[in-house]
Design an enzyme around this catalytic site. Structure first.
Site, PDB file in Angstrom:
ATOM      1  CG  HIS A  35     -39.847   4.427  29.895  1.00  0.00           C
ATOM      2  ND1 HIS A  35     -40.139   3.109  29.649  1.00  0.00           N
ATOM      3  CD2 HIS A  35     -40.938   5.127  29.498  1.00  0.00           C
ATOM      4  CE1 HIS A  35     -41.356   3.024  29.156  1.00  0.00           C
ATOM      5  NE2 HIS A  35     -41.866   4.236  29.023  1.00  0.00           N
TER       6      HIS A  35
HETATM    7  P1  TYD Z   1     -45.473   7.281  29.320  1.00  0.00           P
HETATM    8  O1  TYD Z   1     -44.688   6.436  30.275  1.00  0.00           O
HETATM    9  O2  TYD Z   1     -44.830   8.526  28.815  1.00  0.00           O
HETATM   10  O3  TYD Z   1     -45.936   6.386  28.104  1.00  0.00           O
HETATM   11  P2  TYD Z   1     -45.009   5.580  27.063  1.00  0.00           P
HETATM   12  O4  TYD Z   1     -44.239   4.607  27.862  1.00  0.00           O
HETATM   13  O5  TYD Z   1     -45.961   4.911  26.160  1.00  0.00           O
HETATM   14  O6  TYD Z   1     -44.172   6.560  26.344  1.00  0.00           O
HETATM   15  O7  TYD Z   1     -46.851   7.622  30.030  1.00  0.00           O
HETATM   16  C1  TYD Z   1     -47.640   8.750  29.672  1.00  0.00           C
HETATM   17  C2  TYD Z   1     -48.459   9.185  30.890  1.00  0.00           C
HETATM   18  O8  TYD Z   1     -49.356   8.158  31.303  1.00  0.00           O
HETATM   19  C3  TYD Z   1     -47.583   9.505  32.094  1.00  0.00           C
HETATM   20  O9  TYD Z   1     -48.126  10.661  32.737  1.00  0.00           O
HETATM   21  C4  TYD Z   1     -47.753   8.323  33.006  1.00  0.00           C
HETATM   22  C5  TYD Z   1     -49.122   7.790  32.659  1.00  0.00           C
HETATM   23  N1  TYD Z   1     -49.223   6.327  32.770  1.00  0.00           N
HETATM   24  C6  TYD Z   1     -49.982   5.757  33.787  1.00  0.00           C
HETATM   25  O10 TYD Z   1     -50.580   6.473  34.631  1.00  0.00           O
HETATM   26  N2  TYD Z   1     -50.073   4.405  33.869  1.00  0.00           N
HETATM   27  C7  TYD Z   1     -49.432   3.591  32.981  1.00  0.00           C
HETATM   28  O11 TYD Z   1     -49.529   2.337  33.088  1.00  0.00           O
HETATM   29  C8  TYD Z   1     -48.644   4.174  31.932  1.00  0.00           C
HETATM   30  C9  TYD Z   1     -47.902   3.311  30.933  1.00  0.00           C
HETATM   31  C10 TYD Z   1     -48.577   5.542  31.866  1.00  0.00           C
END
Ligand code: TYD
Length: 144
Positions: free
Chosen positions: A54
């Site tokens: 992302h």
């Molecule tokens: P995700 O963005 O997929 O993690 P990464 O960037 O490590 O791949 O996040 C996984 C889940 O956690 C998603 O449902 C969103 C939630 N989340 C939060 O609620 N707060 C946060 O700060 C982060 C990074 C994720």
């Protein structure tokens, strides 16, 4: 050095340790180039997992492998670069609007992430084509 290597910054933190062990301190607007509003950490991933994928409209990040190692691939829509995080005293600063993927986690990896923003799902761009479109629009606006 490619253009993209000017878009992130490798950080080296001092070790305040002594005979009792190591101590690494990072403070907002000092070793970390922003005011820290959010901290999260990723562990229990392995070398089959790809995380991230992302870009963020507003969030900036510093990533630190406080244990183990992982790799971060950054992509500005034109070029990519791979950074290996493998020392607790090393971090990488990623500005907003850089596409990123974290992968190749060692079994003992604990990846600490600091951000300048609270979590807001609406500022995450999770579609690569949409990211390219936004980057493209931005660049054409800047050309005007
Ligand atoms: P995700 O963005 O997929 O993690 P990464 O960037 O490590 O791949 O996040 C996984 C889940 O956690 C998603 O449902 C969103 C939630 N989340 C939060 O609620 N707060 C946060 O700060 C982060 C990074 C994720």
């Amino acid at each position: 050095m490619s253009e993209i290597d000017n878009k992130y910054q490798i950080l080296h933190f001092p070790d305040l340790g002594d005979e009792r062990g190591n101590l690494v301190v990072v403070e907002g607007e000092q070793q970390i180039p922003f005011n820290i509003k959010r901290v999260f950490y990723i562990y229990g991933s392995d070398d089959t997992v790809v995380r991230g994928q992302h870009a963020n409209l507003r969030s900036e990040f510093v990533l630190i492998n406080v244990a183990g190692s992982s790799k971060v691939k950054v992509d500005d829509g034109k070029e990519t670069s791979i950074i290996e995080l493998n020392q607790p005293r090393m971090g990488v600063y990623l500005p907003k609007m850089l596409w990123k993927e974290m992968y190749d986690f060692s079994a003992d990896s604990v990846l600490l992430v600091l951000s300048n923003e609270h979590y807001d799902s609406s500022e995450y761009i999770r579609d690569y084509d949409e990211y390219l479109k936004i980057i493209g629009n931005k660049e054409s606006r800047e050309d005007l």
